[in-house]
Design a protein around this motif. Structure first.
Motif, PDB file in Angstrom:
ATOM      1  N   MET A   1     -65.569 -15.338  20.985  1.00  0.00           N
ATOM      2  CA  MET A   1     -66.561 -15.670  22.018  1.00  0.00           C
ATOM      3  C   MET A   1     -65.997 -15.325  23.386  1.00  0.00           C
ATOM      4  O   MET A   1     -64.889 -15.699  23.729  1.00  0.00           O
ATOM      5  CB  MET A   1     -66.901 -17.163  21.976  1.00  0.00           C
ATOM      6  N   SER A   2     -66.770 -14.601  24.175  1.00  0.00           N
ATOM      7  CA  SER A   2     -66.297 -14.187  25.499  1.00  0.00           C
ATOM      8  C   SER A   2     -66.153 -15.382  26.407  1.00  0.00           C
ATOM      9  O   SER A   2     -66.925 -16.325  26.390  1.00  0.00           O
ATOM     10  CB  SER A   2     -67.297 -13.188  26.133  1.00  0.00           C
ATOM     11  N   SER A   3     -65.148 -15.314  27.258  1.00  0.00           N
ATOM     12  CA  SER A   3     -64.913 -16.418  28.176  1.00  0.00           C
ATOM     13  C   SER A   3     -65.779 -16.320  29.413  1.00  0.00           C
ATOM     14  O   SER A   3     -65.926 -17.269  30.154  1.00  0.00           O
ATOM     15  CB  SER A   3     -63.433 -16.448  28.584  1.00  0.00           C
ATOM     16  N   THR A   4     -66.353 -15.157  29.680  1.00  0.00           N
ATOM     17  CA  THR A   4     -67.087 -14.975  30.919  1.00  0.00           C
ATOM     18  C   THR A   4     -68.562 -14.704  30.716  1.00  0.00           C
ATOM     19  O   THR A   4     -69.345 -14.834  31.638  1.00  0.00           O
ATOM     20  CB  THR A   4     -66.484 -13.809  31.717  1.00  0.00           C
ATOM     21  N   PRO A 148     -61.042 -19.314  34.413  1.00  0.00           N
ATOM     22  CA  PRO A 148     -60.026 -20.228  34.955  1.00  0.00           C
ATOM     23  C   PRO A 148     -60.418 -21.697  34.852  1.00  0.00           C
ATOM     24  O   PRO A 148     -59.562 -22.554  34.620  1.00  0.00           O
ATOM     25  CB  PRO A 148     -59.881 -19.780  36.422  1.00  0.00           C
ATOM     26  N   ILE A 149     -61.696 -22.013  35.011  1.00  0.00           N
ATOM     27  CA  ILE A 149     -62.105 -23.414  34.920  1.00  0.00           C
ATOM     28  C   ILE A 149     -61.866 -23.956  33.517  1.00  0.00           C
ATOM     29  O   ILE A 149     -61.290 -25.031  33.328  1.00  0.00           O
ATOM     30  CB  ILE A 149     -63.593 -23.574  35.321  1.00  0.00           C
ATOM     31  N   LEU A 150     -62.281 -23.208  32.491  1.00  0.00           N
ATOM     32  CA  LEU A 150     -62.165 -23.698  31.123  1.00  0.00           C
ATOM     33  C   LEU A 150     -60.713 -23.813  30.672  1.00  0.00           C
ATOM     34  O   LEU A 150     -60.335 -24.768  29.995  1.00  0.00           O
ATOM     35  CB  LEU A 150     -62.939 -22.785  30.170  1.00  0.00           C
ATOM     36  N   GLY A 277     -70.286 -31.681  34.269  1.00  0.00           N
ATOM     37  CA  GLY A 277     -69.154 -31.273  35.104  1.00  0.00           C
ATOM     38  C   GLY A 277     -69.064 -29.761  35.206  1.00  0.00           C
ATOM     39  O   GLY A 277     -69.889 -29.024  34.649  1.00  0.00           O
ATOM     40  N   GLU A 278     -68.024 -29.300  35.912  1.00  0.00           N
ATOM     41  CA  GLU A 278     -67.866 -27.859  36.124  1.00  0.00           C
ATOM     42  C   GLU A 278     -67.629 -27.130  34.806  1.00  0.00           C
ATOM     43  O   GLU A 278     -68.322 -26.154  34.474  1.00  0.00           O
ATOM     44  CB  GLU A 278     -66.704 -27.595  37.091  1.00  0.00           C
ATOM     45  N   ALA A 279     -66.612 -27.584  34.061  1.00  0.00           N
ATOM     46  CA  ALA A 279     -66.306 -26.938  32.782  1.00  0.00           C
ATOM     47  C   ALA A 279     -67.463 -27.108  31.801  1.00  0.00           C
ATOM     48  O   ALA A 279     -67.811 -26.184  31.058  1.00  0.00           O
ATOM     49  CB  ALA A 279     -65.020 -27.522  32.196  1.00  0.00           C
ATOM     50  N   THR A 280     -68.075 -28.292  31.816  1.00  0.00           N
ATOM     51  CA  THR A 280     -69.172 -28.564  30.900  1.00  0.00           C
ATOM     52  C   THR A 280     -70.344 -27.629  31.128  1.00  0.00           C
ATOM     53  O   THR A 280     -70.999 -27.191  30.178  1.00  0.00           O
ATOM     54  CB  THR A 280     -69.656 -30.016  31.067  1.00  0.00           C
ATOM     55  N   SER A 281     -70.638 -27.308  32.388  1.00  0.00           N
ATOM     56  CA  SER A 281     -71.768 -26.436  32.684  1.00  0.00           C
ATOM     57  C   SER A 281     -71.593 -25.070  32.028  1.00  0.00           C
ATOM     58  O   SER A 281     -72.532 -24.517  31.452  1.00  0.00           O
ATOM     59  CB  SER A 281     -71.925 -26.279  34.200  1.00  0.00           C
ATOM     60  N   LEU A 383     -57.750 -25.707  41.828  1.00  0.00           N
ATOM     61  CA  LEU A 383     -57.100 -24.401  41.670  1.00  0.00           C
ATOM     62  C   LEU A 383     -57.994 -23.439  40.891  1.00  0.00           C
ATOM     63  O   LEU A 383     -58.141 -22.267  41.260  1.00  0.00           O
ATOM     64  CB  LEU A 383     -55.764 -24.568  40.946  1.00  0.00           C
ATOM     65  N   ALA A 384     -58.613 -23.933  39.817  1.00  0.00           N
ATOM     66  CA  ALA A 384     -59.445 -23.075  38.976  1.00  0.00           C
ATOM     67  C   ALA A 384     -60.645 -22.537  39.741  1.00  0.00           C
ATOM     68  O   ALA A 384     -60.989 -21.347  39.637  1.00  0.00           O
ATOM     69  CB  ALA A 384     -59.904 -23.849  37.744  1.00  0.00           C
ATOM     70  N   ILE A 385     -61.304 -23.401  40.518  1.00  0.00           N
ATOM     71  CA  ILE A 385     -62.476 -22.964  41.273  1.00  0.00           C
ATOM     72  C   ILE A 385     -62.087 -21.978  42.365  1.00  0.00           C
ATOM     73  O   ILE A 385     -62.781 -20.978  42.594  1.00  0.00           O
ATOM     74  CB  ILE A 385     -63.207 -24.189  41.856  1.00  0.00           C
ATOM     75  N   LEU A 386     -60.967 -22.225  43.040  1.00  0.00           N
ATOM     76  CA  LEU A 386     -60.510 -21.290  44.069  1.00  0.00           C
ATOM     77  C   LEU A 386     -60.173 -19.938  43.454  1.00  0.00           C
ATOM     78  O   LEU A 386     -60.615 -18.883  43.943  1.00  0.00           O
ATOM     79  CB  LEU A 386     -59.291 -21.867  44.785  1.00  0.00           C
TER      80      LEU A 386
END
Length: 450
Positions: A1-4, A148-150, A277-281, A383-386
């Motif tokens: 599964m692609s990460s992006t 990066p978030i995940l 949340g961010e990762a959840t979205s 850090l992940a979001i930046l």
């Protein structure tokens, strides 16, 4: 599964039942906020006691709510929804906090909330479609934030262990988590890579905290004397305990309303158009509902003590409760079960609030670990979001994109963080995308080829 690559394609389109659910839930949350029974923003909740007891005006409380929420609404909530095609609590619930508190009349609050719900389900989709047609598609570029978030989010238990229990245990947890991530990617490639690592990390953190509390209580009992026992005042004479009791009683009086709220939030999560949340979205957008449930379930441990203590101290609960309705909703097979389970979960939370507060008072290390969890989540996601925002900037504009987005982020830092740090980078991506489109129309920029 692609990460992006997101399964939802970043498209904000809803069915009629989904639209009605969002609109009705926004009306309900604005009404509850108007009654000062619950707000979503954890920073606003401590100010609600003065409002409830008449020591603060409605306008003053509104100013506090807007000041603490605006950056998250426009800098994080809207960009995350536009890029993932999944709604989030910053976009749905923070505005209804403000609209409910500012409303001078009880009947007006649900109307204002419903109006915001309509904006979310109708206007946001049009803005999303228009943005995707631009020469520089910054919304698609923002999907670069998912990787990066995940992956970095999976490290938050190791960071929390280090903060609370030192470098040795934290380092051990980090190594174990890394091994588990690699093992998961190798053996179960279709599984969210951080799922097992986060589970083990959170269990280690809780285990260390419980072990410390058990040891401390044993030592205290061994050293206790009759004089010390007599010096401990009963809860009835404790003014804080009296305050907690009155706040819990106030919330229990409105139990049917809270059950309706729990049913609505759980239903929204079950529809898979909402991430907590961010990762959840990003996980919801990819269709990984079990992974999303795991992520939000682990986050619960970081927020139960905060929500319980602020609710007992202020008399105002959290719009999403302890957020347990999020993971439950993601996993339920139909909306009818979501409504029933959401109502029962909220009823259980409100009825046991006092007991949870007393239990946390006896387990100081467990209570403290929630603060370290929240801090670790903020650090990893910051850090992940930046980093993800800079990846998005590079995708849409190369070096010039990085200059604009990174420059806006740095300017926000030196200007005293006009936009809160967590939301500054996604907001910079959107502003940077608009700037790059203007430069394209002026024939000063050629979009980067994908």
């Amino acid at each position: 599964m692609s990460s992006t690559t997101l399964a939802a394609g970043g498209s904000l389109s809803f069915t009629l039942p989904q639209e009605l659910t969002v609109i009705v839930l926004c009306a309900l949350t604005a009404f509850i906020s108007h009654l000062a029974l619950a707000v979503f923003n954890d920073g606003v909740r401590p100010f609600m006691l003065d409002f409830i007891q008449g020591r603060s005006t409605r306008n003053a409380t509104t100013a506090v709510s807007f000041g603490l929420s605006a950056g998250f609404i426009f800098g994080l909530g809207a960009p995350m929804a536009l890029s993932t095609g999944v709604l989030n609590p910053w976009l749905v619930f923070l505005p209804t906090d403000i609209l409910g508190i500012v409303s001078p009349k009880k009947w007006l609050a649900p109307l204002l909330g419903a109006a915001w719900g309509a904006v979310v389900v109708f206007a946001l989709g049009g803005a999303n479609s228009a943005a995707h047609k631009l020469p520089v598609d910054f919304l698609t570029a923002m999907q670069q934030m998912s990787t990066p978030i995940l992956f970095l989010f999976a490290l938050f238990p190791a960071l929390a262990i280090t903060k609370q229990f030192g470098r040795a245990r934290g380092g051990l947890a980090a190594v174990i988590e890394l091994v588990l991530v690699v093992m998961t990617m190798k053996l179960w490639p279709n599984m969210f890579a951080g799922a097992l690592a986060m589970a083990v990390g959170v269990l280690m953190l809780i285990g260390f905290a419980v072990a410390r509390d058990v040891k401390q209580r044993r030592e205290e009992r061994a050293a206790a004397s009759a004089m010390q026992a007599a010096a401990d005042p009963p809860d009835a004479d404790d003014p804080m305990a009296s305050l907690f009791s009155s706040s819990a009683l106030r919330l229990r009086k409105h139990l049917p309303l809270f059950m309706l709220l729990g049913a609505g939030v759980c239903l929204l999560a079950q529809m898979h158009i909402f991430g907590g949340g961010e990762a959840t979205s990003f996980l919801i957008a990819k269709g990984d509902y079990s992974g999303a449930a795991q992520v939000d379930f682990y986050r619960v441990f970081g927020f139960i003590p905060l929500i319980a203590t602020t609710a007992l101290a202020s008399g105002a609960y959290a719009i999403a409760g302890f957020t347990l309705v999020y993971p439950i909703g993601y996993l339920l097979p139909n909306p009818y079960l979501a409504v029933i389970c959401g109502a029962l979960v909220f009823a259980g939370e409100v009825l046991t609030l006092s007991s949870i507060g007393r239990l946390l008072g006896r387990l100081p290390s467990v209570r403290d670990c929630s603060e370290h969890l929240r801090s670790a989540i903020t650090d990893t996601l910051g850090l992940a979001i930046l980093f993800g925002s800079l990846m998005a900037a590079n995708t849409m504009g190369g070096g010039l994109g990085i200059l604009i987005v990174g420059g806006l982020y740095l300017l926000n830092e030196v200007m005293g963080r006009v936009v809160v740090r967590m939301a500054a980078a996604p907001a910079a991506v959107i502003v940077g995308g608009i700037v790059l489109n203007v430069l394209y129309w002026l024939d000063l920029f050629t979009p980067v080829k994908s």
